[in-house]
Design an enzyme around this catalytic site. Structure first.
Site, PDB file in Angstrom:
ATOM      1  N   PRO A   1      -2.772-121.707  52.069  1.00  0.00           N
ATOM      2  CA  PRO A   1      -3.973-122.144  51.334  1.00  0.00           C
ATOM      3  C   PRO A   1      -4.231-121.336  50.117  1.00  0.00           C
ATOM      4  O   PRO A   1      -4.573-120.347  50.409  1.00  0.00           O
ATOM      5  CB  PRO A   1      -4.876-122.319  52.290  1.00  0.00           C
ATOM      6  CG  PRO A   1      -4.422-122.167  53.602  1.00  0.00           C
ATOM      7  CD  PRO A   1      -2.989-121.359  53.357  1.00  0.00           C
ATOM      8  N   GLU A   2      -4.321-121.856  48.877  1.00  0.00           N
ATOM      9  CA  GLU A   2      -4.790-121.294  47.764  1.00  0.00           C
ATOM     10  C   GLU A   2      -6.133-122.045  47.045  1.00  0.00           C
ATOM     11  O   GLU A   2      -6.441-123.171  48.027  1.00  0.00           O
ATOM     12  CB  GLU A   2      -3.691-121.247  46.643  1.00  0.00           C
ATOM     13  CG  GLU A   2      -2.582-120.227  47.226  1.00  0.00           C
ATOM     14  CD  GLU A   2      -1.378-120.186  46.130  1.00  0.00           C
ATOM     15  OE1 GLU A   2      -1.944-120.421  44.982  1.00  0.00           O
ATOM     16  OE2 GLU A   2      -0.243-119.871  46.545  1.00  0.00           O
TER      17      GLU A   2
ATOM     18  N   LYS B   1     -10.904-118.485  47.649  1.00  0.00           N
ATOM     19  CA  LYS B   1     -10.264-119.011  48.641  1.00  0.00           C
ATOM     20  C   LYS B   1     -11.133-119.211  50.197  1.00  0.00           C
ATOM     21  O   LYS B   1     -10.480-119.443  51.148  1.00  0.00           O
ATOM     22  CB  LYS B   1      -8.845-118.492  49.197  1.00  0.00           C
ATOM     23  CG  LYS B   1      -7.900-118.261  47.940  1.00  0.00           C
ATOM     24  CD  LYS B   1      -6.729-117.496  48.296  1.00  0.00           C
ATOM     25  CE  LYS B   1      -5.956-117.054  46.936  1.00  0.00           C
ATOM     26  NZ  LYS B   1      -5.014-116.144  47.234  1.00  0.00           N
TER      27      LYS B   1
ATOM     28  N   ARG C   1       7.055-109.315  46.838  1.00  0.00           N
ATOM     29  CA  ARG C   1       6.639-110.784  47.118  1.00  0.00           C
ATOM     30  C   ARG C   1       7.761-111.646  46.475  1.00  0.00           C
ATOM     31  O   ARG C   1       8.196-111.379  45.331  1.00  0.00           O
ATOM     32  CB  ARG C   1       5.318-111.314  46.416  1.00  0.00           C
ATOM     33  CG  ARG C   1       4.025-110.578  46.844  1.00  0.00           C
ATOM     34  CD  ARG C   1       3.688-111.096  48.034  1.00  0.00           C
ATOM     35  NE  ARG C   1       2.336-110.672  48.650  1.00  0.00           N
ATOM     36  CZ  ARG C   1       2.401-109.569  49.536  1.00  0.00           C
ATOM     37  NH1 ARG C   1       3.841-109.304  50.294  1.00  0.00           N
ATOM     38  NH2 ARG C   1       1.388-109.088  50.051  1.00  0.00           N
TER      39      ARG C   1
END
Length: 272
Positions: free
Chosen positions: A2-3, A59, A262
């Site tokens: 979730p962003e 967020k 990442r």
DNA sequence: AATCGTTCCTGATAGC
DNA sequence: TGCTATCAGGAACGAT
């Protein structure tokens, strides 16, 4: 994960479903999801409180109670916050359950247990809230503001955009999607960006987030909305999770590489 | 002050 | 087949 678009989708769902609900029993299947105070005190304190509204900062979800306290929830990677009916099956990774008087419930589930729930009377005084940068969907976010926020930063633009004290709410997916739209390589050093590229980036960030919210977010992994349903922005991704597929802009193959620990998806041809 | 590495956690998957 | 090792990642935290 979730962003901003996913958290905003959940917020809209819950703000429609929860205000007016009175919290009854609270069940802690994994009490460790509640931070700051012990679970027992947490559940005792919020029992009987009525939900006033659900808002968002970056967020973080903020559930305001009529007692003046606010629940601050971060979903991190795998958190899901959904309203359920009595007969709905509980998610396998249900951690904290808030029961309401009408038999419905708010379920916080979280496979990897990174998510957190805090209780505070002054959400704006929490250090993690206080240090957040500009909200990219508020009108005060202009190209000039972006330029000012990026000024003096020497690191790669991807890293800087992920920094929540610069812009608040972007994560790996939307940073990569916005950089592709702007034609900027993730590794590009921030201090080499020209004004017109910052303008492009500003517009790319804004448009990407708005389109993602319209599609109710990206369900690439465990993300679900406030009613437990998937979003569909993932089918519109231009780079994220598209390793080996062709660039929708120039046809070159999208690559994935590890960058600063990442996963980083980008098009080496049209992003410079 | 900016930036880097480490840590938290579990399910999926790669490799043998 | 069945085991073990590896990996994913937001952000707090400590170190530099």
């Amino acid at each position: 994960m979730p962003e901003l678009p996913e958290v905003e989708t959940v917020r809209r769902d819950l703000n429609r479903l929860l205000p007016g609900m009175v919290i009854g029993q609270v069940q802690g299947l994994f009490p460790g999801s509640v931070k700051g105070i012990g679970f027992k005190k947490f559940s005792e304190t919020i029992q009987g409180a009525k939900i006033v509204k659900v808002s968002r900062r970056a967020k973080y979800l903020l559930i305001l109670l009529d007692s003046g306290l606010t629940l601050i929830i971060h979903l991190k990677m795998t958190g899901v916050l959904q309203r359920q009916q009595k007969d709905d099956p509980l998610p396998r990774s249900a951690r904290i359950i808030f029961y309401f008087e009408d038999g419905t419930r708010l379920v916080f589930s979280d496979q990897r247990k990174f998510g957190s729930i805090k209780l505070t009377s002054e959400p704006n005084e929490l250090p993690e809230i206080k240090k957040l940068g500009t909200e990219p969907l508020e009108s005060k976010f202009t190209p000039a503001v972006l330029q000012q926020r990026l000024a003096g930063r020497k690191g790669p633009v991807k890293t800087v955009l992920l920094d929540q004290t610069v812009l608040a709410g972007l994560g790996n997916i939307y940073v990569l999607e916005a950089l592709h739209r702007a034609g900027i390589a993730p590794q590009r050093s921030t201090d080499t960006l020209k004004n017109d590229q910052i303008k492009k980036l500003h517009s790319a960030v804004t448009r990407t987030l708005k389109e993602a919210i319209a599609a109710r977010g990206s369900s690439v992994d465990t993300y679900r909305d406030g009613q437990g349903k998937s979003g569909w922005f993932q089918v519109k991704h231009r780079v994220y999770d598209r390793e080996g597929q062709s660039c929708k802009k120039c046809g070159h193959t999208i690559v994935k590489e590890m960058f600063r620990g990442r996963g980083t998806y980008w098009c080496p041809k049209c992003q410079r």
